[in-house]
Structures are given as C-alpha cells and as structure tokens.
Write an enzyme that holds these catalytic residues in place. Structure first.
Site, mmCIF file in Angstrom:
data_model
loop_
_atom_site.group_PDB
_atom_site.id
_atom_site.type_symbol
_atom_site.label_atom_id
_atom_site.label_comp_id
_atom_site.label_asym_id
_atom_site.label_seq_id
_atom_site.Cartn_x
_atom_site.Cartn_y
_atom_site.Cartn_z
ATOM 1 N N GLU A 44 0.944 -1.378 -0.162
ATOM 2 C CA GLU A 44 0.056 0.062 -0.312
ATOM 3 C C GLU A 44 0.937 1.424 -0.021
ATOM 4 O O GLU A 44 0.573 1.857 0.410
ATOM 5 C CB GLU A 44 -0.959 -0.250 1.094
ATOM 6 C CG GLU A 44 -1.445 -1.147 1.525
ATOM 7 C CD GLU A 44 -2.970 -1.485 0.419
ATOM 8 O OE1 GLU A 44 -2.702 -0.632 -0.435
ATOM 9 O OE2 GLU A 44 -3.056 -2.632 0.627
ATOM 10 N N GLY A 45 2.218 1.144 -0.909
ATOM 11 C CA GLY A 45 3.198 2.163 -0.763
ATOM 12 C C GLY A 45 3.701 2.302 -0.130
ATOM 13 O O GLY A 45 3.794 2.245 1.168
#
Length: 594
Positions: free
Chosen positions: A405-406
């Site tokens: 997620e990043g």
C-alpha cells in the site's frame, strides 16, 4: 450531505486544535452487535482456517477458495457491500473489527483482505448501477473472487507510470488491453481483476477484467519470504477484449479510484497489524509463563517483563490510533444519505479527507508490528527461529506490511506534502499557526505541570504539536518549494506528526476511560499511556534536534535549539517501575489486556 458529516473533523486538523476525548471512537465503544461480528469472525478463523494454514502455505489454493466461500456464507465478505447487492452494509467499525480478527489467519488474511478491500471496493464505491448488479452479489458471498492489479514491473511506488495500455476497437464496443501487472494477490484463483491501464497510452483508467476473457493469463507463483499462503503471480494481458461497459469510473480518472482505494487499504492494513500485534503478544506471554529457565518461568525475569510491557505500549498506541481513524470515517461516511452513497465524487472526497491519518496509521502500525514480532521471536529464544512455532511465521509475514500500500518511505513523504496542499487550499490554517508560533518562541517559558493523572502526557501532546509547527515552519521558510527535495527533513516531520497523533490517541482514549470507569479501573491504560508518551516524546525531541541542526547554523541555530529545549523540558518518570507494573497485569491475564 448530512449535518454529522459537516461536523466531522477535518483531516490533519488534530495538529492545530485541541480534541475532546468524547469526540473520538475507542475500542471501549464497540457495540454488542460489533463485538458479535468480531466473535463470529474469530470463531471462523480459529475453527476453520487455522487448522488448514499449513496446507494453504503449501499453495493448496482450492482450500483458500473454499474458505472464502464459507466466509461469504457467514456474511464476512459483504460487510462493505450495500444490501441491495447482497451485502450486509455494516458500519465501518464492524468492518474494521472483522479485518482485525482475520489477522489470526496469517497469510490467508491477505486473500480475504485483497478480495473484500482493494478487489471489491472499487466496484462498491465507483461502479455504476449495471456493474454493481453484475458483480457485487457474487463477490459478497464468495461465488466470485476479486483481485487488484495496479503494480507493474517498472512502476511500484510510481503507480501512475503504468505501461499497460488500452485502445478502443474500431467498432467502439471493446477496449483492447495489453501489458503485465506484477505481484497480484489472489491471482491464482481470482475471477475478477480491477486493472489499471492508460487509454491510448495517456489516460490512466480502471477496468473490470474477468479471468475468462480471451488473452488473460497468469505467470508462475512467486517465491516469497513470507505470506506464503497467499497467491502472488504476474497478470498477463494479451490483446484482451474488455467490453466498454467494464470501464470503471471515468476515462482518465483512474487515479481517483486508485488513490482512494489505497487510503482505505492503508487503514485496513493498519487494523490487520493491530490484530497480529495482539496475537504476537498473547503468544509471547503464554510462552514466558510456561518456559522454565534456572528453575523458574522466564516471565519472572524483569528484562522479559520489560519487553512485554514495551510491546503492549506499542500495541495500545496502534490500536488507539487506528480505531480513532476508523471512527472518523464512520462519522463522515456512515451517515451519508442513500443518494449520497451512490455519488462517487462525494465518496472520494470523504475518503480523501483522511489521507494523512491513513498514511500515519499504515506506517505506525506496520513498524509497531515489526518491532513486536521481533521481540516475540527473542522471547522465544531458539524456538522462535523454528518454523513449527507461530512467531517464526509471524516474523516473516510481518515484513511485507512496510512495503504494501505504498512503502513507508512514500507514506512518510505524503504526510507533510498533503498537509502543505491543505494549507495552500485554505483547508488548514497551517502557515498562520506556524507564524504565530514563531512569535511565541521568542518569549516562550516552560509551563509548570500539575500532578493530575495524564497532565504531563497532555503537555507532551501540546508541545509535540508546537514542535511540528516549529520544524515545518523553519523548513518552509528556508527551502520554499524546494522543501520537497529535503526528504530527510520531511521524514522527520512525518515521524513527529505520527508520534503526536499516537500520543494524543492514547491520551484521549485513556481520559475517556477514566471519565467512564474511574482511574482505578483504568489503571493499566494510564500506565501504558505514561510509558508510551514519555518514550515517544524523547523520539520527537531527537527528530526535531536533528532537523534544526540540518537547517540552521550560527546564532539562529543556537536560538532554535534553545526554544526546542524549552519545549522539551519535563520531569521524567520511572519507566522501569511502570513497565514492571504493566507486565504483572499482562502475565496474570495471559494476554494483551488494557
């Protein structure tokens, strides 16, 4: 939009305002219905999933598929799906609690999370009526399984740099997709993929792609460090004909879907980390009570007690911060009218409001979990290195959370960047507050703190916010638009903000508990808050000092260090003593308890 939404807190506003304890959600506020959903999930995971985990780790994905279908029959896949499409339309708190309880399922929880979250939510939130009717009833019960295809071999953190292309055919009926997507969870058995492409190589756009479409295939299973029970493969698209009706959202607006789904994915990942952290702590306490060395349980040794107390403090801070954020989402999105719920732009605006808090939660909870599972292995000693012990698996599985997620580095840079954008748009009076503080620093005198419970901790929070404004203000003044290139400073700012949010979350949660139960019944919470806040404040001081030294020199440096010294002055408490008291309660209860 409803009045409750209008009154909901603005994202990032906690840095500039005092927050009332009664205005935040805490785990003590769970309703009976929410707790029942948590218990249903926990029972399913313990009875149905855990006994099959070893086979799932060996890539027997037919078991994963069967278990997801079984979860669907229990309503566990439809929490976020509206009732008219076969879901339960539960509140955001219930949905988060289900996610927390699934953490016990280790790598299978990724199969679940990818399906109900990043796989299904794009259609729930941004699909048109036809798309929702066609896909959501099957997805909500596990008849079809979803996956999310964003990452490519050449674009990880740079999601918008996708090379996968879509071109409308001459008849105007289908888009032809070509490209590769990398590291796609559930790809071995997913039926539906949310795929991001660039129409004509330019317009970043999302499509709903079915596995049965000609030209869709997957590569071999990836060999991973951890999360071995989740399927991870390359998704290959070769002249795939996708009906134009399967374009999701608007052409060229795929980034709106991608970024908002990532925000949700971040806080849901953080919720999962909370569940895993509590489980690691429980396993460690049980082992410490049972393992004998030198004719006594290792739980008797104060260094083991110190580890358990520190792990519990980190878990308490994670849990308090994450559910505070979930509560804000529930307040902002949960009370939207039925009509507003169908408005993708309104939903996107509501989700984007708390992008800062989502990034903070993701970074904080993933790093707290890594710390906790590392200590769990250490408490187990040599046994912690053996694969038959649960903590060995948890240790390997945990590591991916700082990349998912990043990456945490990207999320750290997003925090000050988003704050600055909000300031420039006039959504937060950040620059005004920073200017006011600069004038205040010249005449700053250390404040005396009384002996009331949490008085010093509240002062820590207050001064942490001032330190943030001080460091961010110096950076903005010195570098201007070039501040974005000073990534070490920005990372320090993000860490100061993160610690401030966590400190305030535990203080408010504990204060709320004291108001409701009294100080005696909230004694463990008070201890955890005192320990966490003192150690967090020391970290804030370190980040701030490093930043000031990097940005200033000469007389200005000495003046700023003097101001910082005033802001960080306090009388330290006996943390060793308090951690021993925390550990006594943990060892008595045999689990994470607050």
């Amino acid at each position: 939009m409803s009045s409750s939404v209008d009154k909901a807190a603005k994202g990032g506003s906690f840095l500039l305002e005092e927050v009332d304890a009664q205005h935040i959600f805490t785990p003590e506020d769970f309703s009976e219905e929410q707790l029942l959903m948590g218990k249903t999930t926990e029972d399913f995971v313990v009875k149905d999933v855990v006994p099959k985990l070893e086979k799932i780790e060996q890539h027997q994905f037919d078991l994963s598929r069967d278990l997801l279908t079984k979860a669907g029959a229990l309503g566990l896949l439809g929490a976020d799906v509206p009732e008219e499409y076969g879901g339960l339309a539960l509140d955001k708190i219930s949905s988060a609690l289900i996610t927390e309880k699934f953490a016990r399922a280790r790598s299978f929880s990724l199969s679940y999370g990818a399906h109900v979250g990043i796989g299904s939510l794009p259609i729930v939130l941004f699909g048109n009526e036809d798309q929702k009717q066609r896909y959501l009833p099957d997805l909500s019960v596990g008849k079809r399984i979803a996956a999310y295809a964003l990452t490519e071999p050449g674009s990880g953190s740079d999601a918008l740099g996708a090379k996968t292309v879509a071109k409308l055919n001459d008849a105007g009926t289908h888009y032809i997709l070509n490209g590769e997507k990398q590291w796609i969870t559930n790809s071995a058995f997913a039926d539906v993929f949310i795929v991001y492409t660039k129409i004509d190589g330019e317009q970043f756009t999302a499509f709903i792609v079915e596995r049965d479409f000609t030209g869709v295939s997957t590569g071999p299973e990836e060999k991973k460090m951890g999360i071995k029970g989740s399927s991870t493969r390359t998704l290959i698209l070769e002249d795939v004909k996708v009906p134009k009706e399967n374009l999701l959202g608007e052409a060229g607006r795929g980034h709106v879907i991608a970024f908002n789904i990532l925000n949700i994915g971040r806080y849901k990942l953080a919720v999962g980390c909370v569940g895993a952290a509590k489980r690691a702590l429980e396993v460690s306490i049980k082992y410490a009570n049972e393992r004998q060395q030198f004719k006594q349980p290792i739980a008797k040794f104060t260094l083991i007690q110190e580890k358990l107390a520190s792990m519990a403090a980190a878990a308490y801070a994670s849990e308090s911060s994450v559910y505070r954020t979930v509560g804000m989402y529930e307040e902002r999105l949960g009370d939207l009218s039925a009509e507003d719920q169908k408005d993708g732009s309104l939903l996107a605006k509501g989700i984007a409001e708390y992008a800062i808090e989502c990034s903070l939660n993701k970074v904080f909870a993933s790093e707290a979990l890594d710390y906790i599972v590392d200590e769990a292995v250490q408490i187990h000693g040599g046994y912690g290195f053996m694969s038959e012990y649960e903590v060995e698996n948890m240790y390997r599985d945990s590591r991916i959370n700082r990349i998912f997620e990043g990456t945490n580095e990207i999320n750290r840079l997003l925090v000050p960047g988003t704050l600055l954008r909000k300031a420039m748009k006039g959504e937060l009076p950040l620059l005004q507050k920073a200017t006011e503080l600069q004038n205040e620093l010249m005449m700053l005198m250390p404040e005396e703190v009384d002996n009331e419970p949490l008085a010093q901790e509240k002062q820590f929070v207050k001064n942490a916010k001032k330190i943030f404004l001080m460091i961010a203000g110096i950076g903005a003044q010195k570098y201007g638009p070039k501040l974005e290139h000073e990534q070490e400073i920005l990372s320090n700012v993000a860490d100061i903000v993160s610690e401030a949010y966590a400190m305030e979350s535990v203080v408010l949660r504990t204060e709320k508990a004291m108001q409701k139960q009294g100080s005696e019944r909230a004694a463990q919470k008070i201890l955890l808050t005192e320990v966490y806040c003192q150690e967090a404040f020391e970290r804030i001081e370190s980040h701030a000092k490093e930043s000031v030294v990097a940005m200033e020199e000469g007389d200005q440096l000495r003046m700023m260090l003097s101001a910082l010294k005033k802001l960080t002055r306090y009388t330290p408490m006996n943390v060793i003593k308090k951690k021993r008291e925390i550990a006594v309660k943990l060892l008595e209860e045999g689990k994470y308890v607050v």
